[in-house]
Design a protein around this motif. Sequence first.
Motif, PDB file in Angstrom:
ATOM      1  N   ARG A 208       0.837  -1.200   0.000  1.00  0.00           N
ATOM      2  CA  ARG A 208       0.000   0.000   0.000  1.00  0.00           C
ATOM      3  C   ARG A 208       0.869   1.246   0.000  1.00  0.00           C
ATOM      4  NH1 ARG A 208      -4.203   1.647   4.878  1.00  0.00           N
ATOM      5  NH2 ARG A 208      -5.124   3.430   3.820  1.00  0.00           N
ATOM      6  N   GLY A 209       0.535   2.204  -0.838  1.00  0.00           N
ATOM      7  CA  GLY A 209       1.240   3.495  -0.815  1.00  0.00           C
ATOM      8  C   GLY A 209       0.947   4.196   0.502  1.00  0.00           C
ATOM      9  N   PRO A 210       1.910   4.924   1.053  1.00  0.00           N
ATOM     10  CA  PRO A 210       1.710   5.554   2.370  1.00  0.00           C
ATOM     11  C   PRO A 210       0.611   6.609   2.378  1.00  0.00           C
ATOM     12  CG  PRO A 210       3.990   5.815   1.591  1.00  0.00           C
ATOM     13  CD  PRO A 210       3.254   5.102   0.513  1.00  0.00           C
ATOM     14  N   MET A 233      -1.043 -10.657  -3.622  1.00  0.00           N
ATOM     15  CA  MET A 233      -1.208 -10.471  -2.175  1.00  0.00           C
ATOM     16  C   MET A 233      -1.160  -8.973  -1.911  1.00  0.00           C
ATOM     17  SD  MET A 233       1.587 -13.250  -0.824  1.00  0.00           S
ATOM     18  CE  MET A 233       2.714 -13.297  -2.204  1.00  0.00           C
ATOM     19  N   LEU A 234      -2.047  -8.497  -1.044  1.00  0.00           N
ATOM     20  CA  LEU A 234      -2.049  -7.085  -0.674  1.00  0.00           C
ATOM     21  C   LEU A 234      -1.235  -6.926   0.603  1.00  0.00           C
ATOM     22  CD1 LEU A 234      -5.881  -6.540  -1.164  1.00  0.00           C
ATOM     23  CD2 LEU A 234      -4.052  -5.982  -2.796  1.00  0.00           C
ATOM     24  N   CYS A 235      -0.539  -5.812   0.733  1.00  0.00           N
ATOM     25  CA  CYS A 235       0.286  -5.636   1.933  1.00  0.00           C
ATOM     26  C   CYS A 235       0.043  -4.277   2.586  1.00  0.00           C
ATOM     27  CB  CYS A 235       1.764  -5.782   1.572  1.00  0.00           C
ATOM     28  SG  CYS A 235       2.870  -5.531   2.973  1.00  0.00           S
ATOM     29  N   GLU A 236      -0.399  -4.322   3.847  1.00  0.00           N
ATOM     30  CA  GLU A 236      -0.485  -3.096   4.662  1.00  0.00           C
ATOM     31  C   GLU A 236       0.890  -2.862   5.272  1.00  0.00           C
ATOM     32  OE1 GLU A 236      -0.959  -0.020   5.818  1.00  0.00           O
ATOM     33  OE2 GLU A 236      -3.110  -0.467   5.821  1.00  0.00           O
ATOM     34  N   THR A 254      -7.401  -2.391   8.480  1.00  0.00           N
ATOM     35  CA  THR A 254      -7.219  -2.726   7.059  1.00  0.00           C
ATOM     36  C   THR A 254      -7.539  -4.197   6.791  1.00  0.00           C
ATOM     37  OG1 THR A 254      -5.461  -1.101   6.778  1.00  0.00           O
ATOM     38  CG2 THR A 254      -5.398  -2.976   5.293  1.00  0.00           C
ATOM     39  N   ILE A 255      -7.136  -5.066   7.717  1.00  0.00           N
ATOM     40  CA  ILE A 255      -7.226  -6.512   7.445  1.00  0.00           C
ATOM     41  C   ILE A 255      -8.696  -6.958   7.307  1.00  0.00           C
ATOM     42  CG2 ILE A 255      -6.529  -8.828   8.218  1.00  0.00           C
ATOM     43  CD1 ILE A 255      -4.325  -7.245   9.919  1.00  0.00           C
ATOM     44  N   PRO A 256      -9.518  -6.754   8.359  1.00  0.00           N
ATOM     45  CA  PRO A 256     -10.918  -7.191   8.183  1.00  0.00           C
ATOM     46  C   PRO A 256     -11.664  -6.384   7.126  1.00  0.00           C
ATOM     47  CG  PRO A 256     -10.632  -6.087  10.301  1.00  0.00           C
ATOM     48  CD  PRO A 256      -9.260  -6.292   9.724  1.00  0.00           C
ATOM     49  N   TRP A 257     -11.290  -5.118   6.954  1.00  0.00           N
ATOM     50  CA  TRP A 257     -11.972  -4.299   5.933  1.00  0.00           C
ATOM     51  C   TRP A 257     -11.718  -4.888   4.551  1.00  0.00           C
ATOM     52  CZ3 TRP A 257     -11.555  -1.509   1.497  1.00  0.00           C
ATOM     53  CH2 TRP A 257     -12.554  -0.570   1.214  1.00  0.00           C
ATOM     54  N   THR A 262     -12.534  -8.157  -0.617  1.00  0.00           N
ATOM     55  CA  THR A 262     -11.745  -8.830  -1.645  1.00  0.00           C
ATOM     56  C   THR A 262     -11.396 -10.244  -1.199  1.00  0.00           C
ATOM     57  OG1 THR A 262      -9.724  -8.750  -2.982  1.00  0.00           O
ATOM     58  CG2 THR A 262      -9.544  -7.868  -0.763  1.00  0.00           C
ATOM     59  N   HIS A 263     -11.194 -11.097  -2.186  1.00  0.00           N
ATOM     60  CA  HIS A 263     -10.770 -12.476  -1.918  1.00  0.00           C
ATOM     61  C   HIS A 263      -9.247 -12.570  -1.840  1.00  0.00           C
ATOM     62  CE1 HIS A 263      -9.870 -12.495  -6.230  1.00  0.00           C
ATOM     63  NE2 HIS A 263     -11.020 -11.860  -6.351  1.00  0.00           N
ATOM     64  N   LEU A 264      -8.539 -11.470  -2.124  1.00  0.00           N
ATOM     65  CA  LEU A 264      -7.073 -11.519  -2.139  1.00  0.00           C
ATOM     66  C   LEU A 264      -6.532 -11.571  -0.715  1.00  0.00           C
ATOM     67  CD1 LEU A 264      -6.428  -8.775  -4.854  1.00  0.00           C
ATOM     68  CD2 LEU A 264      -6.425 -11.275  -5.175  1.00  0.00           C
ATOM     69  N   PRO A 265      -5.449 -12.327  -0.489  1.00  0.00           N
ATOM     70  CA  PRO A 265      -4.888 -12.387   0.863  1.00  0.00           C
ATOM     71  C   PRO A 265      -4.247 -11.065   1.291  1.00  0.00           C
ATOM     72  CG  PRO A 265      -3.597 -13.747  -0.668  1.00  0.00           C
ATOM     73  CD  PRO A 265      -4.761 -13.210  -1.448  1.00  0.00           C
ATOM     74  N   VAL A 266      -4.224 -10.856   2.593  1.00  0.00           N
ATOM     75  CA  VAL A 266      -3.699  -9.603   3.149  1.00  0.00           C
ATOM     76  C   VAL A 266      -2.512  -9.916   4.065  1.00  0.00           C
ATOM     77  CG1 VAL A 266      -4.235  -7.551   4.517  1.00  0.00           C
ATOM     78  CG2 VAL A 266      -6.024  -8.619   3.103  1.00  0.00           C
TER      79      VAL A 266
END
Length: 338
Positions: A208-210, A233-236, A254-257, A262-266
């Motif tokens: 994620r961009g800051p 994979m999405l990354c916070e 961010t995680i539960p939201w 989305t079905h993509l892993p976080v």
Amino acid sequence: MIIVMQAHATPVDLAQVVSHVEGMGLRPHVIVGTERTVVAVVGAERAATASGLETLPGVASVLPILAPYKVASREVQSEPTVVKAGSLVVGGKRIGVIAGPCAVESREQILETARAVKKLGATGLRGGAFKPRTSPYSFQGLKEQGLQLLAEAREETGLAIVTEVVSPEDVPLVARYADVLQVGARNMQNYRLLEAIGHTHVPVLLKRGPAATLEELLLAAEYILAGGNRQVMLCERGIRTFETHTRFTLPLATIPWLHARTHLPVIVDPSHGTGHANLVESMAAASIAAGADGLIVEVHPDPKLAASDGGQTLDLPAFGQLMSVCRRIAAALDRSLD
Ligand code: PEP
Ligand code: MN
């Protein structure tokens, strides 16, 4: 739009729907779930109603996709995507832990780290070979030599390699070595880079961009998915706020939201998310408790000698401690870290 196929639709019905959609000049993405197969159609939605799709054999219904991101949306795929990159499995019941230095610095450094983190239970090895540094005078990474050292570490330990690619021209080179292409926070909205990665079949870690909203993060993921690469994979990794006690502010809602949309892993990066080694274990534990599908953690045999990000980097015993705490939390949630 989403074309929902009937439970008894045949492969011929599906092929006919796909070619009908292509004939409309649109792009079909077939998503085979355990309960139903759907065809997500992305592009000019206006053509959908007049197209007669509903009357094709095997079609149950045609629905609009309400979210601005399409293939990334839970509306299109209700089951979680499980990303598999060699030893690294992320999503569903599996939690992946990617560990390693901010940057690959030397053969000894990366091999020693790889052996140790593997023993402690990591399933992926991180290490930047192309480093996007704030200052042009800071260490920029070993580039291809760094990639070769990562490949050597994979050869010896079997760990999947996660490494950053910073520009579209470098994608073929980095993709030759990497098991996972990392898109750094600074590049989340580099759309030409996302498109180039979308045309590969190499799994992706999209940070994620800051200053990016989560909707912007999902739309960035959509660029990769729309190109045909579904292993995202999405990354916070923390956002910029007025707060200064940490390097960035790490929001875990961010995680539960994201999971709801989305079905993509976080994945969570508690190293960049806090900027302080002494805060990393707590935030890693909290991330797993909040449902994260993985962690990416900076680890170095001697953090005070690290060429970059030493202050947020764990030494090997501290990483071992993090793993033991996270393993227990994962087990309490009926998930597994290995
Ligand atoms: C990194 O992972 O070392 C990195 C540069 O991270 P980010 O893109 O999140 O700043
Ligand atoms: Mn770093």
